[in-house]
Motif scaffolding. Sequence first.
Motif, PDB file in Angstrom:
ATOM      1  N   GLU A   1       6.765  -6.023   3.326  1.00 57.76           N
ATOM      2  CA  GLU A   1       6.332  -5.749   2.123  1.00 57.76           C
ATOM      3  C   GLU A   1       5.168  -6.587   1.202  1.00 57.76           C
ATOM      4  OE1 GLU A   1       7.417  -3.390  -2.201  1.00 57.76           O
ATOM      5  OE2 GLU A   1       8.939  -5.117  -1.318  1.00 57.76           O
ATOM      6  N   VAL A   2       3.985  -6.319   1.786  1.00 58.44           N
ATOM      7  CA  VAL A   2       2.691  -6.748   1.022  1.00 58.44           C
ATOM      8  C   VAL A   2       2.237  -6.340  -0.064  1.00 58.44           C
ATOM      9  CG1 VAL A   2       0.515  -7.890   1.744  1.00 58.44           C
ATOM     10  CG2 VAL A   2       2.458  -8.160   3.081  1.00 58.44           C
ATOM     11  N   ILE A   3       1.970  -4.908   0.038  1.00 55.83           N
ATOM     12  CA  ILE A   3       1.508  -4.154  -0.933  1.00 55.83           C
ATOM     13  C   ILE A   3       2.376  -3.741  -1.674  1.00 55.83           C
ATOM     14  CG2 ILE A   3      -0.041  -2.235  -1.208  1.00 55.83           C
ATOM     15  CD1 ILE A   3      -1.374  -4.280  -0.059  1.00 55.83           C
ATOM     16  N   LYS A   4       2.445  -3.809  -2.900  1.00 55.12           N
ATOM     17  CA  LYS A   4       3.365  -3.247  -4.047  1.00 55.12           C
ATOM     18  C   LYS A   4       3.085  -2.007  -4.826  1.00 55.12           C
ATOM     19  CE  LYS A   4       6.008  -7.722  -4.414  1.00 55.12           C
ATOM     20  NZ  LYS A   4       5.586  -8.033  -2.881  1.00 55.12           N
ATOM     21  N   PRO A   5       3.738  -0.900  -4.641  1.00 53.44           N
ATOM     22  CA  PRO A   5       3.446   0.423  -5.414  1.00 53.44           C
ATOM     23  C   PRO A   5       2.831  -0.079  -6.876  1.00 53.44           C
ATOM     24  CG  PRO A   5       5.290   0.704  -4.360  1.00 53.44           C
ATOM     25  CD  PRO A   5       5.062  -0.698  -4.161  1.00 53.44           C
TER      26      PRO A   5
ATOM     27  N   ASP B   1     -11.168  10.334   0.570  1.00 50.30           N
ATOM     28  CA  ASP B   1      -9.980  10.963   0.278  1.00 50.30           C
ATOM     29  C   ASP B   1      -9.217  10.283  -0.800  1.00 50.30           C
ATOM     30  OD1 ASP B   1     -10.768  13.171   1.999  1.00 50.30           O
ATOM     31  OD2 ASP B   1      -9.269  12.488   3.530  1.00 50.30           O
ATOM     32  N   VAL B   2      -8.706   9.212  -0.668  1.00 55.79           N
ATOM     33  CA  VAL B   2      -7.889   8.515  -1.603  1.00 55.79           C
ATOM     34  C   VAL B   2      -8.245   6.939  -1.660  1.00 55.79           C
ATOM     35  CG1 VAL B   2      -5.577   7.780  -2.272  1.00 55.79           C
ATOM     36  CG2 VAL B   2      -5.807  10.163  -1.032  1.00 55.79           C
ATOM     37  N   VAL B   3      -8.430   6.366  -2.757  1.00 56.13           N
ATOM     38  CA  VAL B   3      -8.923   4.972  -2.812  1.00 56.13           C
ATOM     39  C   VAL B   3      -7.927   4.237  -3.731  1.00 56.13           C
ATOM     40  CG1 VAL B   3     -10.848   3.217  -2.957  1.00 56.13           C
ATOM     41  CG2 VAL B   3     -11.045   5.485  -2.011  1.00 56.13           C
ATOM     42  N   LYS B   4      -7.270   3.068  -3.367  1.00 55.18           N
ATOM     43  CA  LYS B   4      -6.791   2.155  -4.102  1.00 55.18           C
ATOM     44  C   LYS B   4      -7.051   1.024  -4.316  1.00 55.18           C
ATOM     45  CE  LYS B   4      -3.238   5.325  -4.968  1.00 55.18           C
ATOM     46  NZ  LYS B   4      -2.461   5.958  -5.971  1.00 55.18           N
ATOM     47  N   ARG B   5      -6.505   0.252  -5.533  1.00 57.29           N
ATOM     48  CA  ARG B   5      -7.029  -1.186  -5.560  1.00 57.29           C
ATOM     49  C   ARG B   5      -5.702  -2.059  -5.897  1.00 57.29           C
ATOM     50  NH1 ARG B   5     -11.015  -4.168  -9.961  1.00 57.29           N
ATOM     51  NH2 ARG B   5      -9.160  -5.182 -10.795  1.00 57.29           N
ATOM     52  N   ALA B   6      -5.743  -3.150  -5.391  1.00 62.44           N
ATOM     53  CA  ALA B   6      -4.440  -4.270  -5.720  1.00 62.44           C
ATOM     54  C   ALA B   6      -5.255  -5.481  -5.789  1.00 62.44           C
ATOM     55  CB  ALA B   6      -3.461  -4.207  -4.472  1.00 62.44           C
ATOM     56  N   ALA B   7      -4.959  -6.076  -7.253  1.00 62.73           N
ATOM     57  CA  ALA B   7      -5.305  -7.289  -7.579  1.00 62.73           C
ATOM     58  C   ALA B   7      -4.351  -8.420  -7.469  1.00 62.73           C
ATOM     59  CB  ALA B   7      -5.901  -7.108  -9.207  1.00 62.73           C
ATOM     60  N   TYR B   8      -4.746  -9.234  -6.935  1.00 66.36           N
ATOM     61  CA  TYR B   8      -3.942 -10.735  -6.677  1.00 66.36           C
ATOM     62  C   TYR B   8      -4.706 -11.621  -7.450  1.00 66.36           C
ATOM     63  CZ  TYR B   8      -1.862  -7.491  -3.431  1.00 66.36           C
ATOM     64  OH  TYR B   8      -1.368  -6.434  -2.752  1.00 66.36           O
ATOM     65  N   GLY B   9      -4.705 -12.087  -8.694  1.00 71.36           N
ATOM     66  CA  GLY B   9      -5.214 -12.997  -9.266  1.00 71.36           C
ATOM     67  C   GLY B   9      -6.721 -12.804  -9.476  1.00 71.36           C
ATOM     68  N   VAL B  10      -7.586 -13.560  -8.882  1.00 71.35           N
ATOM     69  CA  VAL B  10      -9.251 -13.469  -8.815  1.00 71.35           C
ATOM     70  C   VAL B  10      -9.479 -12.518  -7.642  1.00 71.35           C
ATOM     71  CG1 VAL B  10      -9.822 -15.485 -10.301  1.00 71.35           C
ATOM     72  CG2 VAL B  10      -9.615 -15.674  -7.638  1.00 71.35           C
TER      73      VAL B  10
END
Length: 134
Positions: free
Chosen positions: A35-39, A67-76
């Motif tokens: 589990e690296v990407i958290k919902p 189709d589907v695009v998501k973003r995850a932020a990890y600090g900067v």
Amino acid sequence: MKKATIRPDVIFKNFWRENDRFASLFNTVVFGGKEVIKPEELSELDTDVSNVMELGEYKETLTRARDVVKRAAYGVDFVIMGIENQSRVHYGMPLRVMLYDSLGYLKECREIARQHQKNGDKATPDEPAAGRRE
């Protein structure tokens, strides 16, 4: 009574739009089940990457959407992940994804240039202004 039209692509987009499913797919396929990407860290991005391509006097509009695009932020740092649904193998798909990426970068570059122009920031000779196309 008219029969309803069922479009599989819309069903798939809605399915993968759910953060739990999206994260599970990437964690399983890309990270081997870790589990690296958290919902709860995912946010949906605009899928429209349509733009105008200009070369001198020539202009052409390209209308494209992922189709589907998501973003995850990890600090900067942040990660942008996308899903393109296919029902059959299409060997040109890597080229289509590269086109989506290029149009997305072009859109982002133009938005940043417009913001700098609005703020009165001066571009260096190496940077095109928002209204000028090289």
